[in-house]
Design a protein around this motif. Sequence first.
Motif, PDB file in Angstrom:
ATOM      1  N   ASP A 247       0.824  -1.204   0.000  1.00 51.16           N
ATOM      2  CA  ASP A 247       0.000   0.000   0.000  1.00 51.16           C
ATOM      3  C   ASP A 247       0.865   1.265   0.000  1.00 51.16           C
ATOM      4  OD1 ASP A 247      -2.730   0.875   0.015  1.00 51.16           O
ATOM      5  OD2 ASP A 247      -2.245   1.791   1.953  1.00 51.16           O
ATOM      6  N   GLN A 248       1.877   1.280   0.834  1.00 52.57           N
ATOM      7  CA  GLN A 248       2.755   2.457   0.876  1.00 52.57           C
ATOM      8  C   GLN A 248       3.483   2.643  -0.445  1.00 52.57           C
ATOM      9  OE1 GLN A 248       5.055   1.654   4.467  1.00 52.57           O
ATOM     10  NE2 GLN A 248       3.870   3.212   5.575  1.00 52.57           N
ATOM     11  N   ALA A 249       3.907   1.539  -1.048  1.00 55.43           N
ATOM     12  CA  ALA A 249       4.622   1.638  -2.322  1.00 55.43           C
ATOM     13  C   ALA A 249       3.715   2.214  -3.406  1.00 55.43           C
ATOM     14  CB  ALA A 249       5.154   0.267  -2.739  1.00 55.43           C
ATOM     15  N   ILE A 250       2.470   1.767  -3.445  1.00 53.87           N
ATOM     16  CA  ILE A 250       1.537   2.281  -4.444  1.00 53.87           C
ATOM     17  C   ILE A 250       1.309   3.775  -4.236  1.00 53.87           C
ATOM     18  CG2 ILE A 250      -0.888   2.221  -5.198  1.00 53.87           C
ATOM     19  CD1 ILE A 250      -0.791  -0.844  -4.704  1.00 53.87           C
ATOM     20  N   ARG A 251       1.136   4.170  -2.981  1.00 55.35           N
ATOM     21  CA  ARG A 251       0.913   5.592  -2.700  1.00 55.35           C
ATOM     22  C   ARG A 251       2.147   6.422  -3.023  1.00 55.35           C
ATOM     23  NH1 ARG A 251      -3.256   7.240   0.517  1.00 55.35           N
ATOM     24  NH2 ARG A 251      -4.829   5.663   0.894  1.00 55.35           N
ATOM     25  N   CYS A 252       3.301   5.884  -2.720  1.00 60.04           N
ATOM     26  CA  CYS A 252       4.543   6.610  -3.009  1.00 60.04           C
ATOM     27  C   CYS A 252       4.726   6.775  -4.512  1.00 60.04           C
ATOM     28  CB  CYS A 252       5.734   5.857  -2.404  1.00 60.04           C
ATOM     29  SG  CYS A 252       7.281   6.745  -2.580  1.00 60.04           S
ATOM     30  N   VAL A 253       4.566   5.687  -5.256  1.00 60.55           N
ATOM     31  CA  VAL A 253       4.733   5.740  -6.708  1.00 60.55           C
ATOM     32  C   VAL A 253       3.696   6.681  -7.327  1.00 60.55           C
ATOM     33  CG1 VAL A 253       4.526   4.373  -8.831  1.00 60.55           C
ATOM     34  CG2 VAL A 253       5.880   3.505  -6.911  1.00 60.55           C
ATOM     35  N   SER A 254       2.481   6.666  -6.805  1.00 57.42           N
ATOM     36  CA  SER A 254       1.447   7.562  -7.320  1.00 57.42           C
ATOM     37  C   SER A 254       1.830   9.019  -7.081  1.00 57.42           C
ATOM     38  CB  SER A 254       0.101   7.264  -6.645  1.00 57.42           C
ATOM     39  OG  SER A 254      -0.256   5.913  -6.853  1.00 57.42           O
ATOM     40  N   ALA A 255       2.377   9.304  -5.893  1.00 54.49           N
ATOM     41  CA  ALA A 255       2.795  10.682  -5.581  1.00 54.49           C
ATOM     42  C   ALA A 255       3.948  11.111  -6.491  1.00 54.49           C
ATOM     43  CB  ALA A 255       3.211  10.783  -4.115  1.00 54.49           C
ATOM     44  N   LEU A 256       4.869  10.202  -6.753  1.00 56.23           N
ATOM     45  CA  LEU A 256       5.992  10.517  -7.652  1.00 56.23           C
ATOM     46  C   LEU A 256       5.466  10.831  -9.053  1.00 56.23           C
ATOM     47  CD1 LEU A 256       8.416   7.610  -6.588  1.00 56.23           C
ATOM     48  CD2 LEU A 256       8.689  10.039  -6.019  1.00 56.23           C
ATOM     49  N   ALA A 257       4.607   9.944  -9.547  1.00 53.98           N
ATOM     50  CA  ALA A 257       4.114  10.096 -10.922  1.00 53.98           C
ATOM     51  C   ALA A 257       3.270  11.359 -11.064  1.00 53.98           C
ATOM     52  CB  ALA A 257       3.314   8.859 -11.332  1.00 53.98           C
ATOM     53  N   ALA A 258       2.465  11.650 -10.043  1.00 50.49           N
ATOM     54  CA  ALA A 258       1.599  12.825 -10.105  1.00 50.49           C
ATOM     55  C   ALA A 258       2.410  14.120 -10.072  1.00 50.49           C
ATOM     56  CB  ALA A 258       0.611  12.800  -8.946  1.00 50.49           C
TER      57      ALA A 258
ATOM     58  N   GLY B 275      11.753   7.783   6.225  1.00 52.50           N
ATOM     59  CA  GLY B 275      10.992   8.465   7.265  1.00 52.50           C
ATOM     60  C   GLY B 275       9.666   9.004   6.764  1.00 52.50           C
ATOM     61  N   LEU B 276       9.673   9.577   5.568  1.00 51.99           N
ATOM     62  CA  LEU B 276       8.428  10.114   5.009  1.00 51.99           C
ATOM     63  C   LEU B 276       7.480   8.993   4.602  1.00 51.99           C
ATOM     64  CD1 LEU B 276       9.567  13.166   2.809  1.00 51.99           C
ATOM     65  CD2 LEU B 276       8.667  13.145   5.137  1.00 51.99           C
ATOM     66  N   ILE B 277       8.039   7.884   4.113  1.00 53.45           N
ATOM     67  CA  ILE B 277       7.186   6.735   3.760  1.00 53.45           C
ATOM     68  C   ILE B 277       6.537   6.197   5.032  1.00 53.45           C
ATOM     69  CG2 ILE B 277       7.151   4.385   2.852  1.00 53.45           C
ATOM     70  CD1 ILE B 277       9.400   5.186   0.932  1.00 53.45           C
ATOM     71  N   ALA B 278       7.341   6.034   6.082  1.00 53.85           N
ATOM     72  CA  ALA B 278       6.819   5.502   7.346  1.00 53.85           C
ATOM     73  C   ALA B 278       5.728   6.412   7.906  1.00 53.85           C
ATOM     74  CB  ALA B 278       7.952   5.342   8.358  1.00 53.85           C
ATOM     75  N   ALA B 279       5.878   7.724   7.664  1.00 56.22           N
ATOM     76  CA  ALA B 279       4.898   8.686   8.173  1.00 56.22           C
ATOM     77  C   ALA B 279       3.703   8.854   7.227  1.00 56.22           C
ATOM     78  CB  ALA B 279       5.579  10.033   8.393  1.00 56.22           C
ATOM     79  N   ASN B 280       3.701   8.106   6.139  1.00 63.58           N
ATOM     80  CA  ASN B 280       2.647   8.235   5.117  1.00 63.58           C
ATOM     81  C   ASN B 280       2.499   9.680   4.642  1.00 63.58           C
ATOM     82  OD1 ASN B 280       1.527   5.465   4.993  1.00 63.58           O
ATOM     83  ND2 ASN B 280       1.104   5.857   7.153  1.00 63.58           N
ATOM     84  N   ASP B 281       3.615  10.358   4.516  1.00 63.80           N
ATOM     85  CA  ASP B 281       3.571  11.775   4.123  1.00 63.80           C
ATOM     86  C   ASP B 281       3.735  11.903   2.600  1.00 63.80           C
ATOM     87  OD1 ASP B 281       3.629  14.485   3.882  1.00 63.80           O
ATOM     88  OD2 ASP B 281       5.018  14.816   5.553  1.00 63.80           O
ATOM     89  N   TRP B 282       2.659  11.585   1.902  1.00 62.20           N
ATOM     90  CA  TRP B 282       2.721  11.571   0.425  1.00 62.20           C
ATOM     91  C   TRP B 282       2.806  12.972  -0.134  1.00 62.20           C
ATOM     92  CZ3 TRP B 282       4.173   7.068   0.756  1.00 62.20           C
ATOM     93  CH2 TRP B 282       3.544   6.144   1.600  1.00 62.20           C
ATOM     94  N   GLN B 283       2.347  13.926   0.631  1.00 62.75           N
ATOM     95  CA  GLN B 283       2.440  15.302   0.167  1.00 62.75           C
ATOM     96  C   GLN B 283       3.904  15.759   0.135  1.00 62.75           C
ATOM     97  OE1 GLN B 283      -0.070  18.041   2.339  1.00 62.75           O
ATOM     98  NE2 GLN B 283       0.725  19.766   1.153  1.00 62.75           N
ATOM     99  N   ALA B 284       4.635  15.437   1.183  1.00 62.07           N
ATOM    100  CA  ALA B 284       6.053  15.813   1.219  1.00 62.07           C
ATOM    101  C   ALA B 284       6.828  15.076   0.125  1.00 62.07           C
ATOM    102  CB  ALA B 284       6.644  15.506   2.598  1.00 62.07           C
ATOM    103  N   ILE B 285       6.488  13.810  -0.076  1.00 61.49           N
ATOM    104  CA  ILE B 285       7.152  13.045  -1.140  1.00 61.49           C
ATOM    105  C   ILE B 285       6.807  13.653  -2.497  1.00 61.49           C
ATOM    106  CG2 ILE B 285       7.109  10.801  -2.327  1.00 61.49           C
ATOM    107  CD1 ILE B 285       7.185   9.514   0.472  1.00 61.49           C
ATOM    108  N   GLY B 286       5.567  14.081  -2.647  1.00 67.56           N
ATOM    109  CA  GLY B 286       5.174  14.756  -3.886  1.00 67.56           C
ATOM    110  C   GLY B 286       5.976  16.031  -4.113  1.00 67.56           C
ATOM    111  N   GLN B 287       6.242  16.765  -3.048  1.00 67.82           N
ATOM    112  CA  GLN B 287       7.040  17.992  -3.185  1.00 67.82           C
ATOM    113  C   GLN B 287       8.481  17.678  -3.595  1.00 67.82           C
ATOM    114  OE1 GLN B 287       6.561  20.102   0.516  1.00 67.82           O
ATOM    115  NE2 GLN B 287       4.462  20.702   0.016  1.00 67.82           N
TER     116      GLN B 287
END
Length: 213
Positions: free
Chosen positions: A24-35, A187-199
């Motif tokens: 689940d985290q990987a999907i959210r992370c990859v989605s944030a990267l792609a977006a 750390g950001l993945i563990a925190a589910n911080d997809w917004q920060a990863i998106g930035q």
Amino acid sequence: NKQTILQQLQQVRVLPILVSDDVDQAIRCVSALAANGLPVVEITLRTPNALTVLSEVVKACPDVVVGAGTILTAAQLDAVRNAGAHFGISPGITPVLARAAGESGLPYFPGVGGASDLMLALEHGFNVVKLFPSDVVGGVKMAKALGGPFPDVRFCLTGGVTLDATPQLLQQDNVLCVGGSWMCPAGLIAANDWQAIGQLAAQASAAGRVNTA
Ligand code: 3PG
């Protein structure tokens, strides 16, 4: 196919590298990267669950080009192809793996640390390679030096690459792209911080476009 993947890498010029053992985290992370401008990603085989993560990301993110990294053996190469990876990457090169990659038909980028590795890669027809670990083996200086004897080779500089260094690394003619894990910090993945990863992804994507004509 390989040509399409090369074109996409040439366009974005930054390949985010994800280490995650949670689907689940990987999907959210990859989605944030792609977006946020990074539609080509590498998922490493460095976690026990990596093959499942890989296949689930491929299914969940059909618009993303998903590569598999840290391929060390021919068996792993088979496994990532079966998991649906669009391409494969290794930190190094061996004759056995290079032969298997050539026969598999999976778009593949071996890793090199110097001229001898590169000669082995070329013997197997691979002229786009990962320079690893880039910051240790000389980075852009190494790519430039290898460009003398090997003018047709292009490099993906990976290992120790930072956002700040990216525009300058991408100025070198024979550098196709850079790879790095800085957009997906644990750390950001563990925190589910997809917004920060998106930035982080948006910044990396912008850095990748700085030198694109
Ligand atoms: C890799 O798998 O190539 C490395 O994890 C990338 O290096 P970095 O973590 O220093 O960006």
